[in-house]
Design an enzyme around this catalytic site. Structure first.
Site, PDB file in Angstrom:
ATOM      1  CG  HIS A 124      -1.825  -1.183   1.318  1.00  0.00           C
ATOM      2  ND1 HIS A 124      -2.993  -1.326   0.604  1.00  0.00           N
ATOM      3  CD2 HIS A 124      -1.686  -2.323   2.047  1.00  0.00           C
ATOM      4  CE1 HIS A 124      -3.546  -2.502   0.897  1.00  0.00           C
ATOM      5  NE2 HIS A 124      -2.766  -3.120   1.756  1.00  0.00           N
ATOM      6  CB  SER A 145      15.574  19.748 -15.095  1.00  0.00           C
ATOM      7  OG  SER A 145      14.748  20.889 -15.200  1.00  0.00           O
TER       8      SER A 145
END
Length: 449
Positions: free
Chosen positions: A149, A274
């Site tokens: 989870h 980036s």
């Protein structure tokens, strides 16, 4: 002008060549040659005429360009092919396409394309499984957090995580071998599958052609081979693409800045993460492959619809199949290669893995302590409640679970300090992780050899 990203951005040349115009044309010629060869074996065509056809069944002699020129007039690709071959064959041209319908040529040629594609896929899959096996063995005992989870669960090893991948991809290899003959079956029983145009020796003619081409021999067909064969192959490719995305999604998640346990290789001298954030190091190859995997899966729907042909066939499948088969194969080959590159160069930070365990303040060992209490005679439900309350206290106070447990009488009465400390060692709660790795790798390597 290039429109498709396959032309200039994605796919290896070897894969694209199989499904290129030239690759399709060469296999059409090969099927037409095999047809005349089979007639020759049955005594209907002379050896001299066959030799002439074999000589001109060459893409350098009967060119794809010439076929395209004729198709502008005939508006029929296979009729254009036979006319181009007849031009080059001269008097021997009488036997070209003898008794055949267009899809005898087309479907058998597609089967050859699938056959060559599967050979590439098998090799690429074996290479990827080998890479995974190497990682699983190397990281067999590298302890890390197991997560469910998205939350910390109990310790596992990175080797076990990769062993799960190994076993999954070994099943894909098994599936590929199982479907190969079904997906690489051609046909040669004419316009509606009766064999009427092939005469009394129809079955023998078909057997000879398919055997010469190394293809499977069908039992019953319409004008085309059953598209369930293509569905199975495209479905397999979608299944493999999903497994690749699952693996690379895990790499991407483990490369998150707050986790930072594994990472794609990064060329610190030249690579840019980036255009504005100079510090970025992104899992770009994994992201790229995950995106392409979604395109492969998307080919399932039109593949099913291509099987819904009217009566003995219509032509609605033809244009769609030029996309579904070629694009699925080329993109899957691309993402398998990229996945192998990512995993071959994967950076594994075992120290960070251990630090992330330690940051959990002992909570990931709650199950271990609970089961040890049960072994000491505490009812399982009681032991669970004791550890649930202790864990809640750790979460609210920030005090390590081991220290909290040491102050709970039912725990301190059951364990001495040294025994309690040992229950909080992640290395002691790995179960049979190492054995599972060994079994998965051994099975996979046996398949590879």
């Amino acid at each position: 002008m290039s429109v498709s990203p396959l032309d200039y951005r994605y796919g290896r040349d070897e894969a694209k060549h199989i499904w290129s115009r030239e690759g399709r044309h060469a296999r059409h010629l090969e099927v037409e040659r095999a047809l005349v060869w089979a007639h020759c074996q049955l005594g209907r065509v002379s050896a001299e005429d066959y030799d002439k056809i074999a000589d001109i069944a060459d893409p350098g002699i009967v060119t794809a360009d010439r076929v395209d020129e004729i198709e502008q007039e005939t508006r029929h690709d296979i009729m254009a092919l036979t006319k181009a071959m007849a031009e080059a064959a001269g008097e021997a041209g009488w036997c070209i396409h003898l008794g055949a319908t267009s899809n005898d040529i087309v479907d058998s040629a597609v089967a050859l394309q699938i056959k060559d594609s599967i050979a590439m896929q098998r090799d690429m899959l074996k290479q990827l499984i080998t890479t995974m096996c190497d990682i699983a063995e190397r990281e067999r005992d590298t302890v890390m957090l197991g997560r469910t989870h998205g939350q910390a669960a109990v310790p596992i090893t990175f080797g076990l995580k990769v062993a799960v991948w190994v076993d999954e991809f070994a099943r894909h290899l098994e599936r590929l071998d199982e479907l190969a003959t079904r997906a690489t079956t051609g046909k040669f029983l004419g316009a509606v599958g009766t064999g009427a145009a092939q005469g009394e020796d129809a079955f023998e003619l078909q057997d000879l052609i398919m055997t010469e081409l190394g293809l499977g021999i069908p039992v019953a067909t319409t004008q085309v081979v059953g598209r369930d064969r293509y569905i199975e192959w495209v479905g397999w490719m979608a299944n493999v693409a999903t497994s690749v995305e699952k693996v690379l999604q895990e790499v991407r998640n483990l490369q998150r800045s707050e986790i930072a346990e594994v990472a794609e290789a990064f060329d610190a001298e030249k690579q840019v993460g980036s255009s504005t954030m100079a510090h970025k190091r992104n899992p770009i190859t994994s992201e790229n492959a995950c995106g392409l995997a979604r395109i492969v899966r998307a080919m399932i729907v039109p593949s099913y619809e291509n099987a819904l042909l009217w009566h003995e066939r219509d032509l609605a499948n033809s244009s769609a199949e030029r996309f579904t088969l070629s694009h699925s194969m080329i993109l899957l080959d691309d993402i398998l290669a990229k996945s192998d590159w990512v995993l071959s160069n994967l950076v594994v930070d075992s120290q960070r893995m251990r630090a992330n365990i330690d940051a959990q303040q002992g909570l990931v060992m709650a199950e271990c302590v609970m089961l040890a209490l049960v072994d000491k005679g505490v009812p399982r439900e009681d032991a669970h409640e004791i550890l649930r309350r202790a864990s809640t206290e750790t979460l609210s106070s920030g005090v390590n679970l081991e220290e909290v447990c040491s102050k709970i009488p039912r725990i301190s009465d059951a364990f001495g300090s040294a025994e309690l400390r040992s229950l909080f060692e992640p290395e002691g709660y790995l179960g049979h992780s190492g054995r599972i790795v060994d079994m998965a790798v051994s099975k996979a390597r046996e398949m590879l050899h």
